[in-house]
Design an enzyme around this catalytic site. Structure first.
Site, PDB file in Angstrom:
ATOM      1  CG  ASP A   1      -7.167   3.069   2.723  1.00 32.53           C
ATOM      2  OD1 ASP A   1      -8.215   2.694   2.162  1.00 32.53           O
ATOM      3  OD2 ASP A   1      -6.975   4.240   3.075  1.00 32.53           O
TER       4      ASP A   1
ATOM      5  CE  LYS B   1      -1.763   2.870   2.637  1.00 32.52           C
ATOM      6  NZ  LYS B   1      -2.036   3.507   3.907  1.00 32.52           N
TER       7      LYS B   1
END
Ligand code: SF4
Length: 217
Positions: free
Chosen positions: A139, A121
């Protein structure tokens, strides 16, 4: 309405609500962007910006953080959650950037993900916001919204990333990542969902008559 049709509607609505979008984390170069994204794990962007605005005017290169050392980095970031772990990552990754990458942030997922404290991420955010490479950082918030909007079966963030990349054109990924985050903060919050109040759901699910169960990410 099938997934592809829903994705088109969602893209249109998000472009209407957020025609332009600001990157929420403040930084002064790609290196400080990487540090800010790393600091933002389990912490709000506002908190990160409040802390980094006192750091980045003086410290903004890997050499600066290596010279500071771990203990001093800890002091600078102690208002941020799990600051000891993050200080260790910042110190070690700064050393690696100097030793292996000439003090620069590498422009590849592979090299970024080898750095301490940097997962997929974080690497995706740096690749997209730092280098303009099309990436779709997922996320927990984006994961939650994609589940609720029926764009993914939502088993895990890896699957969600694959599904969203299939449904949305590449040229939209970077902006869409931020638009979905903003929409989640404003309308589609973790605890509040009735399934019939917000524009995205009234558009994509016009026949819905009952409150939907919130799916938690
Ligand atoms: S109704 Fe609103 S909060 Fe619930 S899933 Fe739809 S957009 Fe999100």
């Amino acid at each position: 309405m099938n997934k592809i049709q829903r994705a088109k509607k969602i893209l249109k609505i998000l472009n209407e609500i957020y025609p332009t979008i600001k990157v929420p984390l403040k930084s002064r170069n790609v290196f400080t962007l990487l540090i800010s994204v790393l600091l933002s794990a389990q912490c709000t962007d506002v908190n990160v910006n409040n802390v980094t605005k006192k750091i980045y005017p003086r410290y903004y290169r890997p050499t600066h953080f290596v010279d500071l050392g771990r203990k001093k980095i800890e002091k600078l970031i102690k208002k941020i959650g799990i600051y000891r772990v993050k200080a260790k990552s910042i110190y070690n990754l700064s050393k690696i950037l100097i030793q292996k990458h000439g003090g620069k942030v590498p422009r590849s997922f592979e090299e970024l993900e080898k750095l301490p404290g940097v997962g997929h991420k974080t690497a995706s955010v740096v690749m997209s916001q730092g280098f303009g490479y099309p990436a779709f950082a997922i996320d927990t918030h984006i994961h939650r919204l994609a589940q609720r909007w029926g764009l993914t079966n939502g088993k895990n963030v890896v699957q969600t990333e694959k599904d969203l990349k299939r449904l949305f054109p590449k040229k939209n990924w970077n902006k869409l990542h931020l638009q979905i985050i903003y929409y989640g903060r404003e309308y589609c919050k973790a605890r509040e969902c009735y399934g019939m109040t917000c524009k995205i759901c009234t558009t994509c699910y016009p026949k819905r008559k009952k409150i939907v169960k919130t799916i938690k990410a």
